[in-house]
Design an enzyme around this catalytic site. Structure first.
Site, PDB file in Angstrom:
ATOM      1  N   CYS A  82       2.109  11.556  13.823  1.00 16.32           N
ATOM      2  CA  CYS A  82       1.306  10.940  12.772  1.00 16.32           C
ATOM      3  C   CYS A  82       2.234  10.244  11.775  1.00 16.32           C
ATOM      4  O   CYS A  82       3.360  10.675  11.542  1.00 16.32           O
ATOM      5  CB  CYS A  82       0.482  12.010  12.064  1.00 16.32           C
ATOM      6  SG  CYS A  82      -0.447  11.427  10.633  1.00 16.32           S
ATOM      7  N   CYS A 177      -6.209  17.976   9.529  1.00 12.33           N
ATOM      8  CA  CYS A 177      -5.397  17.247   8.563  1.00 12.33           C
ATOM      9  C   CYS A 177      -5.335  18.044   7.267  1.00 12.33           C
ATOM     10  O   CYS A 177      -6.362  18.529   6.779  1.00 12.33           O
ATOM     11  CB  CYS A 177      -5.988  15.861   8.297  1.00 12.33           C
ATOM     12  SG  CYS A 177      -5.046  14.902   7.095  1.00 12.33           S
ATOM     13  N   TYR A 334      -4.081  -4.942 -14.835  1.00  9.82           N
ATOM     14  CA  TYR A 334      -4.342  -4.353 -13.511  1.00  9.82           C
ATOM     15  C   TYR A 334      -5.210  -3.110 -13.695  1.00  9.82           C
ATOM     16  O   TYR A 334      -4.912  -2.032 -13.171  1.00  9.82           O
ATOM     17  CB  TYR A 334      -3.033  -4.023 -12.784  1.00  9.82           C
ATOM     18  CG  TYR A 334      -2.032  -5.156 -12.791  1.00  9.82           C
ATOM     19  CD1 TYR A 334      -2.060  -6.163 -11.823  1.00  9.82           C
ATOM     20  CD2 TYR A 334      -1.054  -5.236 -13.787  1.00  9.82           C
ATOM     21  CE1 TYR A 334      -1.142  -7.213 -11.839  1.00  9.82           C
ATOM     22  CE2 TYR A 334      -0.127  -6.285 -13.807  1.00  9.82           C
ATOM     23  CZ  TYR A 334      -0.185  -7.266 -12.836  1.00  9.82           C
ATOM     24  OH  TYR A 334       0.719  -8.293 -12.861  1.00  9.82           O
ATOM     25  N   CYS A 431       3.997   2.511  -9.046  1.00  7.53           N
ATOM     26  CA  CYS A 431       4.086   3.308  -7.818  1.00  7.53           C
ATOM     27  C   CYS A 431       5.282   2.876  -6.983  1.00  7.53           C
ATOM     28  O   CYS A 431       5.433   3.308  -5.839  1.00  7.53           O
ATOM     29  CB  CYS A 431       2.795   3.203  -7.010  1.00  7.53           C
ATOM     30  SG  CYS A 431       2.386   1.513  -6.517  1.00  7.53           S
TER      31      CYS A 431
END
Length: 474
Positions: A82, A177, A334, A431
């Site tokens: 994954c 998950c 933003y 980020c």
């Protein structure tokens, strides 16, 4: 240590000294840099190079000689195949250490600023089941493991899960998950089983055929659950069959929706959403000013921070860095769905939010309305085209600018406008510490960096948020 004349193939006793953004360990052999799959800083290993460039190569461990003190057993059966949670073979304390280092290195090397006053990274209270949204993909091209015979016609090739890294046409079928709490796993597995039992076809991304395309699950701190089933070429009978099953099997779903998407891509922002049960939204809540709770309406296309608990901490840091007195005019750039704008509205005189996506601005306005917030204004448009001289002249020079751009950072024209506006304070939420540092390098001509606070939003990944307070140099 051996090395071929043209391309390096094998290296022995390589010490892993760092970890790269994509989650690979970094080692060196002579002057050759190695990016090593599943390696942890502190490992000593023999490695094989499978892709080589002039000065670096990508490699895998052939023999782990001495494991790092940071190495732990990966808890997920899908680890390594994954594309998510690439750091789960490393202790959480070590993850925090290397995220802090990544922010430190970006700000010192790129922005060339003093980071001695950077605070220790804020850890996530939960390192599993912390996401409030996941999107799965249906595919008739399941990723096959070693040992599975690709010529076996009896193999079940249908999958519901995540894309294999670098393969748009292969989906890893997910059993469990650890990113999203129940009923996420139960929902996915039950829908997967029901579709197979009833012969509902899965999407073929190459041929653009098949009935089932995507499954999106959103949960919230209020206990509400949204499920969106995205069909491609399904008939009415198939839609009714599956939607009736989901409704009956999971009566706690508060918003059950579906979409018919026959485009060549998976994006749903231009698609009609059809409500099968309940409203087309769920709610999130955050404690805000004076003991009040801010309530956010989250629709199928809404942007909302996927780690709800850490989103609150991130917004609290942003608010505290700004040091509001109650009379500030704030620009929230933003702004997305206006989460920060509405969160801080009770602390300031007025907030002006700007965002590129029109639907997000509509969400922002709704979020103000449902909280009886009257001191916010929101505008849609490309930031570099909206944030011009006339806009500032009309709405007033801001005392504080909060900016939370996408990973690419701010457009050069926007940075230039901030330099012209000269707000007393800028709180820069990012980020991507590298693009943040690039922008800070320009802003440092007029601004001092006075506070730095990394925040871990996504445990077991390389991603890290960073909040910086800039003050205009008098």
């Amino acid at each position: 240590m051996s090395r071929s004349a043209k391309k390096p193939k094998f290296f022995e006793n390589v010490t892993v000294i760092d970890i790269a953004e994509e989650g690979k360990g970094v080692g060196k052999a002579e002057d050759f840099v190695l990016f090593i799959e599943k390696a942890v800083p502190g490992d000593i290993a023999d490695v094989e190079v499978y892709r080589s460039k002039k000065s670096f190569g990508e490699a895998k461990i052939t023999k782990l000689i001495t494991p790092s003190e940071y190495r732990v057993h990966a808890f997920c059966e899908h680890f390594g195949t994954c594309g998510g949670c690439k750091w789960q073979h490393m202790t959480y304390d070590a993850q925090l250490k290397f995220k802090q280092k990544a922010v430190h290195d970006a700000l010192t090397r790129i922005a060339k600023i003093d980071v001695e006053h950077m605070d220790a990274i804020v850890p996530s209270p939960a390192d599993r089941y912390y996401r409030n949204k996941l999107e799965y993909t249906f595919s008739n091209k399941r990723w096959l493991y070693d040992g599975e015979n690709r010529e076996d016609e009896t193999l079940d090739m249908n999958a519901l899960g995540f894309h294999i890294p670098g393969r748009f046409d292969k989906i890893l079928n997910i059993n469990h998950c650890y990113l999203q709490a129940e009923p996420s796993n139960d929902l996915r597995n039950s829908i997967n089983a029901f579709a197979k039992e009833n012969g509902i076809s899965y999407y073929d991304v190459r041929q653009h055929t098949g009935a089932l395309r995507n499954l999106i699950i959103r949960t919230s701190s209020t206990g509400e659950i949204m499920v969106i089933v995205v069909f491609a070429h399904a008939d009415e009978e198939q839609v009714n069959l599956l939607m009736n099953y989901v409704d009956a099997a999971f009566p706690n779903i508060t918003s059950l929706l579906y979409i018919l998407n026959q485009k060549m891509n998976d994006t749903i922002f231009d698609q009609e959403v059809i409500a099968w049960k309940g409203p087309e939204y769920i709610h999130e809540e955050m404690p805000a000013a004076n003991g009040n709770v801010v309530r956010f309406r989250v629709g199928p296309k809404s942007f909302y921070q996927t780690n709800s608990i850490q989103a609150l901490r991130l917004y609290e840091i942003t608010r505290d860095f700004a040091g509001f007195t109650g009379d500030e005019l704030v620009y929230d750039l933003y702004t997305g769905a206006g989460t920060i704008a509405n969160f801080i509205a009770g602390h300031v005189r007025e907030v002006v939010g700007v965002e590129y996506v029109p639907s997000a601005i509509e969400d922002a306005k709704v979020n103000s309305q449902i909280n009886n917030i009257t001191n916010t204004k929101f505008f849609a448009g490309d930031m570099k085209d909206v944030l011009v001289h006339d806009f500032v002249a009309e709405h007033g020079k801001p005392d504080v600018i909060i900016t939370d751009p996408p990973r690419a950072g701010m457009h050069a024209d926007v940075v230039a406008r901030l330099m012209e506006i000269e707000a007393d304070k800028i709180v820069y939420v990012s980020c991507n510490a590298a693009t943040q540092a690039r922008d800070l390098l320009i802003l440092k001509e007029k601004y001092d960096t006075v506070k730095i606070q990394p925040v871990d939003m996504f445990p077991h990944t390389q991603h890290v948020e960073n909040v910086v307070l800039l003050k205009l140099r008098k």
